[in-house]
Design a protein around this motif. Structure first.
Motif, PDB file in Angstrom:
ATOM      1  N   VAL A 527     -19.969   8.548   3.183  1.00  0.00           N
ATOM      2  CA  VAL A 527     -19.449   9.780   2.597  1.00  0.00           C
ATOM      3  C   VAL A 527     -19.532  10.932   3.594  1.00  0.00           C
ATOM      4  CG1 VAL A 527     -19.825  11.473   0.779  1.00  0.00           C
ATOM      5  CG2 VAL A 527     -19.949   9.041   0.250  1.00  0.00           C
ATOM      6  N   ALA A 528     -20.655  11.003   4.354  1.00  0.00           N
ATOM      7  CA  ALA A 528     -20.806  12.080   5.339  1.00  0.00           C
ATOM      8  C   ALA A 528     -19.742  11.983   6.429  1.00  0.00           C
ATOM      9  CB  ALA A 528     -22.212  12.026   5.938  1.00  0.00           C
ATOM     10  N   PHE A 534     -12.406  14.865   7.117  1.00  0.00           N
ATOM     11  CA  PHE A 534     -11.546  15.748   6.322  1.00  0.00           C
ATOM     12  C   PHE A 534     -11.512  17.156   6.915  1.00  0.00           C
ATOM     13  CE2 PHE A 534     -10.943  18.857   2.951  1.00  0.00           C
ATOM     14  CZ  PHE A 534      -9.750  18.433   2.391  1.00  0.00           C
ATOM     15  N   VAL A 535     -12.665  17.680   7.317  1.00  0.00           N
ATOM     16  CA  VAL A 535     -12.716  19.027   7.907  1.00  0.00           C
ATOM     17  C   VAL A 535     -11.922  19.057   9.207  1.00  0.00           C
ATOM     18  CG1 VAL A 535     -14.249  20.753   8.904  1.00  0.00           C
ATOM     19  CG2 VAL A 535     -14.890  19.604   6.786  1.00  0.00           C
ATOM     20  N   ASP A 536     -12.021  18.004  10.024  1.00  0.00           N
ATOM     21  CA  ASP A 536     -11.242  17.961  11.281  1.00  0.00           C
ATOM     22  C   ASP A 536      -9.741  17.982  10.997  1.00  0.00           C
ATOM     23  OD1 ASP A 536     -13.581  17.892  12.695  1.00  0.00           O
ATOM     24  OD2 ASP A 536     -13.572  15.704  12.975  1.00  0.00           O
ATOM     25  N   ARG A 537      -9.300  17.188  10.012  1.00  0.00           N
ATOM     26  CA  ARG A 537      -7.873  17.158   9.688  1.00  0.00           C
ATOM     27  C   ARG A 537      -7.394  18.482   9.111  1.00  0.00           C
ATOM     28  NH1 ARG A 537      -5.636  12.064   9.033  1.00  0.00           N
ATOM     29  NH2 ARG A 537      -3.729  13.229   8.640  1.00  0.00           N
ATOM     30  N   LEU A 538      -8.261  19.118   8.284  1.00  0.00           N
ATOM     31  CA  LEU A 538      -7.906  20.407   7.700  1.00  0.00           C
ATOM     32  C   LEU A 538      -7.743  21.462   8.790  1.00  0.00           C
ATOM     33  CD1 LEU A 538      -7.455  22.121   5.161  1.00  0.00           C
ATOM     34  CD2 LEU A 538      -9.929  22.549   5.123  1.00  0.00           C
ATOM     35  N   ASP A 548     -18.624  24.886  15.555  1.00  0.00           N
ATOM     36  CA  ASP A 548     -19.348  23.668  15.145  1.00  0.00           C
ATOM     37  C   ASP A 548     -20.184  23.930  13.910  1.00  0.00           C
ATOM     38  OD1 ASP A 548     -18.205  22.333  17.246  1.00  0.00           O
ATOM     39  OD2 ASP A 548     -19.972  22.486  18.556  1.00  0.00           O
ATOM     40  N   GLY A 549     -20.817  25.090  13.828  1.00  0.00           N
ATOM     41  CA  GLY A 549     -21.638  25.401  12.655  1.00  0.00           C
ATOM     42  C   GLY A 549     -20.804  25.485  11.391  1.00  0.00           C
ATOM     43  N   THR A 550     -19.595  26.094  11.516  1.00  0.00           N
ATOM     44  CA  THR A 550     -18.705  26.203  10.358  1.00  0.00           C
ATOM     45  C   THR A 550     -18.220  24.836   9.919  1.00  0.00           C
ATOM     46  OG1 THR A 550     -17.984  28.387  11.107  1.00  0.00           O
ATOM     47  CG2 THR A 550     -16.589  27.261   9.497  1.00  0.00           C
ATOM     48  N   ARG A 551     -17.882  23.983  10.888  1.00  0.00           N
ATOM     49  CA  ARG A 551     -17.466  22.614  10.556  1.00  0.00           C
ATOM     50  C   ARG A 551     -18.576  21.862   9.795  1.00  0.00           C
ATOM     51  NH1 ARG A 551     -13.143  20.249  13.385  1.00  0.00           N
ATOM     52  NH2 ARG A 551     -12.081  21.682  14.818  1.00  0.00           N
ATOM     53  N   ALA A 552     -19.816  22.020  10.271  1.00  0.00           N
ATOM     54  CA  ALA A 552     -20.939  21.321   9.621  1.00  0.00           C
ATOM     55  C   ALA A 552     -21.146  21.826   8.198  1.00  0.00           C
ATOM     56  CB  ALA A 552     -22.215  21.490  10.450  1.00  0.00           C
ATOM     57  N   ASP A 553     -21.029  23.169   8.001  1.00  0.00           N
ATOM     58  CA  ASP A 553     -21.211  23.724   6.649  1.00  0.00           C
ATOM     59  C   ASP A 553     -20.125  23.227   5.697  1.00  0.00           C
ATOM     60  OD1 ASP A 553     -23.493  25.049   7.329  1.00  0.00           O
ATOM     61  OD2 ASP A 553     -22.484  26.967   7.746  1.00  0.00           O
ATOM     62  N   LEU A 554     -18.847  23.209   6.175  1.00  0.00           N
ATOM     63  CA  LEU A 554     -17.758  22.732   5.327  1.00  0.00           C
ATOM     64  C   LEU A 554     -17.945  21.257   4.959  1.00  0.00           C
ATOM     65  CD1 LEU A 554     -14.685  24.462   7.022  1.00  0.00           C
ATOM     66  CD2 LEU A 554     -15.717  25.031   4.799  1.00  0.00           C
ATOM     67  N   ALA A 555     -18.370  20.438   5.932  1.00  0.00           N
ATOM     68  CA  ALA A 555     -18.592  19.018   5.657  1.00  0.00           C
ATOM     69  C   ALA A 555     -19.721  18.823   4.661  1.00  0.00           C
ATOM     70  CB  ALA A 555     -18.892  18.268   6.959  1.00  0.00           C
ATOM     71  N   ARG A 556     -20.784  19.631   4.787  1.00  0.00           N
ATOM     72  CA  ARG A 556     -21.914  19.513   3.865  1.00  0.00           C
ATOM     73  C   ARG A 556     -21.489  19.891   2.443  1.00  0.00           C
ATOM     74  NH1 ARG A 556     -24.964  23.330   1.964  1.00  0.00           N
ATOM     75  NH2 ARG A 556     -24.303  24.839   3.545  1.00  0.00           N
ATOM     76  N   LEU A 557     -20.722  21.012   2.294  1.00  0.00           N
ATOM     77  CA  LEU A 557     -20.280  21.429   0.966  1.00  0.00           C
ATOM     78  C   LEU A 557     -19.343  20.396   0.342  1.00  0.00           C
ATOM     79  CD1 LEU A 557     -19.659  25.232   1.676  1.00  0.00           C
ATOM     80  CD2 LEU A 557     -21.522  24.232   0.349  1.00  0.00           C
ATOM     81  N   LEU A 558     -18.466  19.822   1.169  1.00  0.00           N
ATOM     82  CA  LEU A 558     -17.557  18.800   0.663  1.00  0.00           C
ATOM     83  C   LEU A 558     -18.333  17.558   0.216  1.00  0.00           C
ATOM     84  CD1 LEU A 558     -14.615  17.968   0.207  1.00  0.00           C
ATOM     85  CD2 LEU A 558     -14.566  17.106   2.554  1.00  0.00           C
ATOM     86  N   HIS A 559     -19.384  17.231   0.964  1.00  0.00           N
ATOM     87  CA  HIS A 559     -20.208  16.069   0.633  1.00  0.00           C
ATOM     88  C   HIS A 559     -20.907  16.248  -0.709  1.00  0.00           C
ATOM     89  CE1 HIS A 559     -23.662  13.180   2.009  1.00  0.00           C
ATOM     90  NE2 HIS A 559     -22.942  12.696   1.019  1.00  0.00           N
ATOM     91  N   GLN A 560     -21.197  17.492  -1.083  1.00  0.00           N
ATOM     92  CA  GLN A 560     -21.914  17.759  -2.322  1.00  0.00           C
ATOM     93  C   GLN A 560     -21.014  17.703  -3.557  1.00  0.00           C
ATOM     94  OE1 GLN A 560     -23.833  21.516  -1.703  1.00  0.00           O
ATOM     95  NE2 GLN A 560     -25.473  20.659  -0.420  1.00  0.00           N
ATOM     96  N   LEU A 561     -19.689  17.664  -3.364  1.00  0.00           N
ATOM     97  CA  LEU A 561     -18.785  17.618  -4.522  1.00  0.00           C
ATOM     98  C   LEU A 561     -18.933  16.307  -5.271  1.00  0.00           C
ATOM     99  CD1 LEU A 561     -15.556  19.172  -2.980  1.00  0.00           C
ATOM    100  CD2 LEU A 561     -17.223  20.264  -4.476  1.00  0.00           C
TER     101      LEU A 561
END
Length: 561
Positions: A527-528, A534-538, A548-561
């Motif tokens: 899932v991670a 997904f964040v890279d494609r977006l 890089d920090g923004t990418r990591a935060d977006l991936a973490r929030l998406l993972h929590q859905l």
């Protein structure tokens, strides 16, 4: 041995055997260490921890985790997993692994003014050396003060083993820790001894052939002995003497021990017996034919088995055991409780048989027999039920079936992987179950229940073992049940099984390695990785440059859905 001055309690250490012998490639040395805290002053203590060094080196006592015990139910014991000394307590050797045994006082009044002994039992490793056992107590001298930790140690030495044979003792199988020297005729006798020898032979007075030969330090005489008997035990550090092909005058070295047991109702073998009236026999009777006949009487009662070349009685013959008679004439009633073999029989009265019968020639003027359904399977008994079942042993008194059943968790949507183990004939049989899951891009995610059971046949007179548990990675543990289903019932009316004592478990076979399980590690990684893609494609679609920090935060929030 004295303990450090920092401890408020004094600690006395004793071992069995003493001195402590190391194990060898041929013989595993199992040693019991008893540690007794005491004091002449007023000391309160609510917890005592004992750290036992484990491993293969000279500073380690046991090769694997030992078992803990205590002599009173006012204290409870918990054995932890092996840990490095630096991770366990301050001041422990960082290059040594320890197994912590925690003893906790279960009563509010923790004043130590009574006999208190902690036991540690395990297999010694194969290296000579001095061992330091660490002790950490939580104590105080005034009941109003807080408990504070204090630490000390005890030393013992491991030495090369001397060849020894000792403590030959007779007991009943149901009470293996209670010595006995007097037994009923035919009662089961359990003989046990202590030795580091590798081969043993047990002789009975009057015989030249061993009644037991092997490597075990116990044997059970299932049929007991008919009269007072002396047993002689020979121990050696070699295999069977019959396998030796001696060279150069070689002779094996033996150690001997002996024991005499008496029989309260022994068999007697008179040269002749004349009975003018009733013959009452409370034990087994073997009567051979004489010139005047094997048995001629007005009536006879035999509480055990009857063997006779010929039999003539004008009254009633009652036999509670089996009967083997060459020729029988019974004017009255013939009642046999056990199996019967009559080569020729004339019964003028009633023939009652509750056991099996083999009749080559039978004349009966009155016959009584009962018929109906025959039940082969007795009532099942659940021996244990929990999410974790420690190893236990059972002695089967009848043939039967041992069953291990892994049930489903109360919430079947949760991951659960449990197992049950049964050992007999030297083999562990295993069942696994709980829930089963499937996760992947090609299939939809699935979590379904998966109960399972295993049934193992058990032979009467043998011992079997069981244990069960759940894996560490479960979301919810599954219950496991252990059952015993006897074939028929014990003829004496006793229970069809007996739970082995803790002392008997010392010789229990070690269980195999338990399975490991964590169904969600790979799923979380999957899932991670998908969230990061997904964040890279977006970002690519929006033509946005993301830190890089923004990418990591977006991936973490998406993972929590």
């Amino acid at each position: 041995m004295p303990s450090d001055d920092k401890l408020l309690l004094d600690y006395a250490l004793s071992t069995d055997p003493a001195p402590v012998p190391i194990s060898t490639a041929q013989v595993t040395s199992r040693v019991r260490v008893n540690i007794s805290p005491s004091t002449s002053a007023q000391v309160y203590c609510d917890e005592i921890k004992i750290a036992v060094p484990v491993g293969s080196g000279p500073l380690s006592l046991f090769s694997s985790a030992p078992d803990g015990s205590v002599n009173t139910n006012t204290w409870a014991e918990t054995t932890g997993a092996a840990q490095n000394g630096s991770d366990l307590w301050p001041g422990l050797d960082p290059d040594q692994d320890y197994v912590p045994l925690t003893f906790s006082c279960d009563v509010s009044d923790s004043l130590i003014d009574y006999n208190l002994v902690f036991g540690v039992f395990g297999a010694v490793n194969e290296t000579v050396g001095d061992v330091r056992i660490m002790i950490r107590e939580s104590s105080r001298t005034d009941s109003t003060d807080p408990f504070t930790p204090k630490q000390g140690s005890l030393w013992l030495r491991k030495a090369y083993p001397d060849f020894y044979l000792k403590n030959l003792v007779a007991t009943t199988p149901d009470a293996p820790t209670v010595p006995s020297t007097d037994f009923p005729n035919g009662a089961r006798i359990r003989l046990a001894w202590e030795s580091n020898g590798t081969y043993f032979q047990l002789f009975m007075a009057g015989g030249t052939t061993p009644i037991y030969s092997g490597t075990e330090t116990t044997c059970t005489l299932e049929d007991g002995v008919p009269r007072d008997s002396t047993f002689v035990l020979a121990a050696s550090m070699t295999g069977s003497p019959g396998q030796d092909t001696s060279q150069g005058g070689y002779q094996p070295i033996y150690l001997y021990d002996s024991l005499t047991v008496s029989v309260s109702d022994p068999d007697l073998t008179p040269t002749s017996v004349t009975v003018s009236d009733t013959l009452d026999v409370t034990g087994t009777s073997t009567l051979g034919t004489t010139n005047t006949g094997a048995l001629t009487s007005a009536g006879a009662t035999v509480s055990g088995a009857l063997q006779a070349g010929s039999l003539a009685t004008g009254g009633t013959l009652n036999v509670s055991g089996s009967a083997t008679v060459g020729q029988a004439t019974v004017t009255g009633e013939l009642s046999v409780q056990g199996g019967s073999t009559l080569n020729g029989a004339t019964v003028n009265g009633t023939l009652n048989g509750t056991g099996s019968a083999s009749l080559n020639n039978l004349t009966v003027s009155g016959l009584s027999a009962s018929s109906g359904p025959v039940a082969l399977l007795g009532t099942g008994v659940m021996l244990a039920q929990d999410t974790s079942i420690p190893q236990a042993g059972v002695e089967a008194h009848t043939d039967g079936f041992a069953l291990a059943q892994v049930l489903i968790p109360s919430d079947v949507s949760k991951s659960s992987f449990a197992y049950g183990l049964i050992n007999t004939v030297g083999t562990w049989f295993q069942v696994q179950g709980g829930t089963v899951g499937s996760f992947g891009s090609a299939w939809s995610d699935v979590m379904a229940f998966n109960p399972n059971a295993i049934t193992v046949p058990i032979q009467a007179g043998t011992q079997w073992w069981y244990t069960a548990g759940n894996c560490n990675g479960n979301q919810q543990d599954s219950p496991i049940q252990i059952w015993w289903f006897p074939m028929g019932s014990n003829p004496s009316g006793e229970q069809t099984f007996r739970i082995l004592s803790s002392e008997e478990l010392a010789d229990a076979p070690p269980p195999p390695a338990t399975p490991s399980f964590n169904a969600f590690v790979a799923r979380e990684e999957q899932v991670a990785a998908a969230a990061a893609d997904f964040v890279d494609r977006l970002a690519e679609a929006l033509e946005a440059r993301l830190a890089d920090g923004t990418r990591a935060d977006l991936a973490r929030l998406l993972h929590q859905l």
